[in-house]
Design a protein around this motif. Structure first.
Motif, PDB file in Angstrom:
ATOM      1  N   UNK A  51       0.814  -1.217   0.000  1.00  0.00           N
ATOM      2  CA  UNK A  51       0.000   0.000   0.000  1.00  0.00           C
ATOM      3  C   UNK A  51       0.847   1.267   0.000  1.00  0.00           C
ATOM      4  N   UNK A  52       2.022   1.215   0.619  1.00  0.00           N
ATOM      5  CA  UNK A  52       2.846   2.423   0.729  1.00  0.00           C
ATOM      6  C   UNK A  52       4.086   2.378  -0.151  1.00  0.00           C
ATOM      7  N   UNK A  53       4.528   1.191  -0.546  1.00  0.00           N
ATOM      8  CA  UNK A  53       5.704   1.091  -1.404  1.00  0.00           C
ATOM      9  C   UNK A  53       5.708  -0.272  -2.086  1.00  0.00           C
ATOM     10  N   UNK A  54       6.580  -0.408  -3.093  1.00  0.00           N
ATOM     11  CA  UNK A  54       6.762  -1.672  -3.811  1.00  0.00           C
ATOM     12  C   UNK A  54       8.219  -2.093  -3.689  1.00  0.00           C
ATOM     13  N   UNK A  55       8.451  -3.383  -3.551  1.00  0.00           N
ATOM     14  CA  UNK A  55       9.812  -3.918  -3.485  1.00  0.00           C
ATOM     15  C   UNK A  55       9.913  -5.137  -4.390  1.00  0.00           C
ATOM     16  N   UNK A  56      11.082  -5.325  -4.997  1.00  0.00           N
ATOM     17  CA  UNK A  56      11.351  -6.498  -5.822  1.00  0.00           C
ATOM     18  C   UNK A  56      12.309  -7.409  -5.071  1.00  0.00           C
ATOM     19  N   UNK A  57      11.918  -8.674  -4.926  1.00  0.00           N
ATOM     20  CA  UNK A  57      12.761  -9.669  -4.265  1.00  0.00           C
ATOM     21  C   UNK A  57      13.318 -10.614  -5.326  1.00  0.00           C
ATOM     22  N   UNK A  58      14.641 -10.803  -5.295  1.00  0.00           N
ATOM     23  CA  UNK A  58      15.324 -11.675  -6.245  1.00  0.00           C
ATOM     24  C   UNK A  58      15.811 -12.907  -5.490  1.00  0.00           C
ATOM     25  N   UNK A  59      15.324 -14.080  -5.909  1.00  0.00           N
ATOM     26  CA  UNK A  59      15.676 -15.337  -5.240  1.00  0.00           C
ATOM     27  C   UNK A  59      16.483 -16.220  -6.188  1.00  0.00           C
ATOM     28  N   UNK A  60      17.288 -17.105  -5.593  1.00  0.00           N
ATOM     29  CA  UNK A  60      17.989 -18.113  -6.395  1.00  0.00           C
ATOM     30  C   UNK A  60      18.046 -19.413  -5.610  1.00  0.00           C
ATOM     31  N   UNK A  61      18.204 -20.511  -6.366  1.00  0.00           N
ATOM     32  CA  UNK A  61      18.304 -21.826  -5.723  1.00  0.00           C
ATOM     33  C   UNK A  61      19.012 -22.786  -6.669  1.00  0.00           C
ATOM     34  N   UNK A  62      19.710 -23.792  -6.120  1.00  0.00           N
ATOM     35  CA  UNK A  62      20.352 -24.798  -6.977  1.00  0.00           C
ATOM     36  C   UNK A  62      19.299 -25.714  -7.585  1.00  0.00           C
ATOM     37  N   UNK A  63      19.333 -25.844  -8.899  1.00  0.00           N
ATOM     38  CA  UNK A  63      18.307 -26.624  -9.596  1.00  0.00           C
ATOM     39  C   UNK A  63      18.716 -28.064  -9.826  1.00  0.00           C
ATOM     40  N   UNK A  64      19.901 -28.462  -9.333  1.00  0.00           N
ATOM     41  CA  UNK A  64      20.317 -29.849  -9.525  1.00  0.00           C
ATOM     42  C   UNK A  64      19.931 -30.715  -8.337  1.00  0.00           C
ATOM     43  N   UNK A  65      19.099 -30.171  -7.452  1.00  0.00           N
ATOM     44  CA  UNK A  65      18.654 -30.939  -6.295  1.00  0.00           C
ATOM     45  C   UNK A  65      17.359 -31.675  -6.623  1.00  0.00           C
ATOM     46  N   UNK A  66      16.886 -32.438  -5.658  1.00  0.00           N
ATOM     47  CA  UNK A  66      15.685 -33.238  -5.828  1.00  0.00           C
ATOM     48  C   UNK A  66      14.497 -32.388  -6.268  1.00  0.00           C
ATOM     49  N   UNK A  67      13.926 -32.750  -7.420  1.00  0.00           N
ATOM     50  CA  UNK A  67      12.723 -32.090  -7.934  1.00  0.00           C
ATOM     51  C   UNK A  67      12.929 -30.591  -8.148  1.00  0.00           C
ATOM     52  N   UNK A  68      14.201 -30.206  -8.440  1.00  0.00           N
ATOM     53  CA  UNK A  68      14.524 -28.784  -8.622  1.00  0.00           C
ATOM     54  C   UNK A  68      14.178 -27.946  -7.399  1.00  0.00           C
ATOM     55  N   UNK A  69      14.236 -28.537  -6.213  1.00  0.00           N
ATOM     56  CA  UNK A  69      13.813 -27.822  -5.007  1.00  0.00           C
ATOM     57  C   UNK A  69      14.991 -27.603  -4.059  1.00  0.00           C
ATOM     58  N   UNK A  70      16.067 -27.045  -4.589  1.00  0.00           N
ATOM     59  CA  UNK A  70      17.176 -26.693  -3.718  1.00  0.00           C
ATOM     60  C   UNK A  70      16.781 -25.561  -2.782  1.00  0.00           C
ATOM     61  N   UNK A  71      17.582 -25.345  -1.759  1.00  0.00           N
ATOM     62  CA  UNK A  71      17.272 -24.326  -0.767  1.00  0.00           C
ATOM     63  C   UNK A  71      17.273 -22.939  -1.423  1.00  0.00           C
ATOM     64  N   UNK A  72      16.211 -22.183  -1.198  1.00  0.00           N
ATOM     65  CA  UNK A  72      16.057 -20.863  -1.807  1.00  0.00           C
ATOM     66  C   UNK A  72      16.765 -19.810  -0.953  1.00  0.00           C
ATOM     67  N   UNK A  73      17.541 -18.970  -1.610  1.00  0.00           N
ATOM     68  CA  UNK A  73      18.210 -17.862  -0.941  1.00  0.00           C
ATOM     69  C   UNK A  73      17.797 -16.542  -1.587  1.00  0.00           C
ATOM     70  N   UNK A  74      17.729 -15.514  -0.779  1.00  0.00           N
ATOM     71  CA  UNK A  74      17.441 -14.187  -1.296  1.00  0.00           C
ATOM     72  C   UNK A  74      18.746 -13.539  -1.741  1.00  0.00           C
TER      73      UNK A  74
END
Length: 501
Positions: A51-74
């Motif tokens: 409501x008062x501001x907008x922010x963009x969050x950029x995440x990354x994760x290793x895709x060679x893990x099980x089901x492409x579900x590596x730990x997500x980091x900001x």
């Protein structure tokens, strides 16, 4: 058959069987071997259009893990210049243009070859919910412009939407518990596992236009409108969640200001007990009554300038703020406020966004007792404007509002959500976990990209079983062919023997 086989035939048969054995062994062991590939990284982008501001969050994760579900980091956060996108209702093109500096920054972070595979989302919360209530056409125009702006970039844009209050609360809850590894945990065996005997935490979110409470209660949720069911990694979670529109701190304090004006003997002069003594500002009625949360007086008038003068009275401040709520539960045996059902709070809670920022400023995020919190806020509210400016010169823009924010938070948590001196210690005021901001954006992306599946993946087990079956069938067929071949050879030799005879 063995009597008619020559020694050479036996050697051929033994060699063939050995070859079949090697092939079968390879098929059996193949799925059990690790295939070493270069690590791949995936990225995700989520705009939090508040409501008062907008922010963009950029995440990354290793895709060679099980089901492409590596730990997500900001990886990065980018604050979009200017106010929230709902503020551009009268000039929607500026809403889209405001996003471009942060999109440009994201393109410098994400490698060019990965950009087109980067899932990108925009979620708008209470500010856009209010604009949609006020003028749905203008809300659609703002959304059209932000979508057009994002589509100019080489990303996998998957849409923009206005989140419901329950979605905002639920995704915040997922973020908290994902980061704290109470939902799933990445084990030393490099597999996601559901942690045993781990309690999930509740989530408390305070924005500019709404506030959310989400937790797993001890019993049945009586009102289905406040219930949401998640199945995450094979475990069911029945959650209570509710969002109070207009009870974010910006809109609530506008309601307070309007109520103080209504009770004032002079409509043009407002005495504000939550503002420090010695502080004074001018505002216009146009700015005050610009939201569905603060309806204008029944007798319309031209825009007026109002003078607001602080009196620095924390007792009167709390009394005035309490009048913004209706604490009568009505038909519900247990409720939060305004007649909304809420079961008793249970377990540990993470309080973030506005809860954290105000208490961090007052140095109250260290699990202090409720008594200490009360005395600190009371002392701050009794400090004059001159003393505050001397002590906090860098916070001058928002300094006059911190008493209002703090008293409002205390009232919301204690009288509204029904925490008390016993359960107060279960609230943890925090902004980040493992260098990742706590909020709804991460949970939103995890949910939409299915990075926390509803069931534990069985792909590896199924593949291993299928390879065993394939190996067994292959061996059986080859042995049958060998048997048939050598039977045919023997039969042919017998015929030759008879003819010779």
């Amino acid at each position: 058959m063995s009597k008619c086989l020559l020694k050479a035939d036996v050697r051929y048969l033994v060699a063939l069987l050995a070859l079949l054995g090697i092939i079968t062994l390879f098929l059996i062991l193949a799925p059990m071997k690790d295939v070493f590939l270069l690590p791949r990284t995936k990225y995700g982008l989520v705009f939090d259009a508040g409501s008062t501001h907008t922010a963009l969050y950029i995440y990354q994760w290793p895709a060679d893990k099980e089901n492409d579900t590596g730990i997500v980091n900001q990886v990065e956060t980018c604050a979009v210049p200017g106010p929230g996108i709902s503020s551009y209702a009268d000039n929607p093109a500026l809403a889209g243009a405001s996003l471009k500096p942060c999109l440009d920054k994201a393109m410098t972070i994400i490698p060019a070859k990965l950009q087109r595979d980067t899932p990108t989302y925009l979620g708008a919360t209470a500010g856009m919910r209010l604009l949609r209530e006020q003028n749905s056409t203008k809300a659609e125009q703002v959304f059209a412009e932000v979508v057009k702006a994002i589509r100019q970039y080489p990303v996998d844009f998957r849409g923009a939407q206005i989140l419901t209050g329950n979605e905002e609360g639920s995704f915040g809850w997922i973020t908290v518990n994902y980061l704290l590894e109470t939902l799933v945990k990445f084990s030393f065996a490099e597999k996601w596992e559901h942690p045993q005997a781990t309690e999930v935490l509740g989530a408390l979110d305070l924005g500019g236009a709404s506030t959310q409470i989400t937790f797993q209660p001890g019993g049945t949720i009586e009102d289905k409108n406040t219930s949401v069911l998640f199945r995450l990694y094979g475990t069911n979670y029945s959650l209570y969640t509710h969002s109070y529109l207009c009870y974010g701190q910006t809109q609530a304090l506008k309601m307070l200001l309007a109520a103080l004006r209504e009770g004032s003997s002079s409509p043009q002069r407002i005495l504000h007990p939550c503002y420090p003594k010695g502080y004074q500002e001018n505002i216009t009625t146009t700015d005050l009554y610009d939201s569905p949360c603060v309806p204008a007086p029944s007798t319309p008038s031209t825009a007026q300038v109002l003078t607001v003068t602080g009196t620095g009275d924390p007792v009167a401040c709390r009394t005035a703020i309490q009048k913004l709520f209706n604490f009568t539960c009505g038909a519900h045996r247990t409720c939060g406020f305004n007649g909304i059902y809420q079961p008793p709070v249970q377990g540990q809670f993470f309080a973030f966004s506005g809860f954290y920022y105000t208490f961090h400023f007052l140095n109250l995020t260290g699990q202090q007792s409720l008594g200490h919190v009360n005395s600190t806020i009371w002392a701050f509210c009794n400090t004059t404007w001159k003393e505050l400016v001397e002590n906090f010169p860098e916070e001058k823009e928002r300094l006059h509002m911190y008493c209002s924010f703090a008293v409002y938070i205390l009232t919301l948590l204690l009288d509204g959500y029904k925490f008390d001196e016993h359960t107060w210690s279960s609230i943890h005021f925090s902004r980040k976990v493992a260098n990742t901001d706590v909020g709804w954006t991460l949970g939103y992306m995890l949910n939409l990209t299915n990075m926390i599946p509803s069931e534990t993946p069985q792909q590896g087990i199924a593949l291993q079983r299928s390879m065993w079956m394939a190996a067994t069938v292959t061996l059986f067929i080859m042995l049958f062919l060998c048997f048939w071949l050598f039977t045919a050879i023997c039969h042919q030799r017998k015929l030759v023997s008879y003819e010779t005879f």
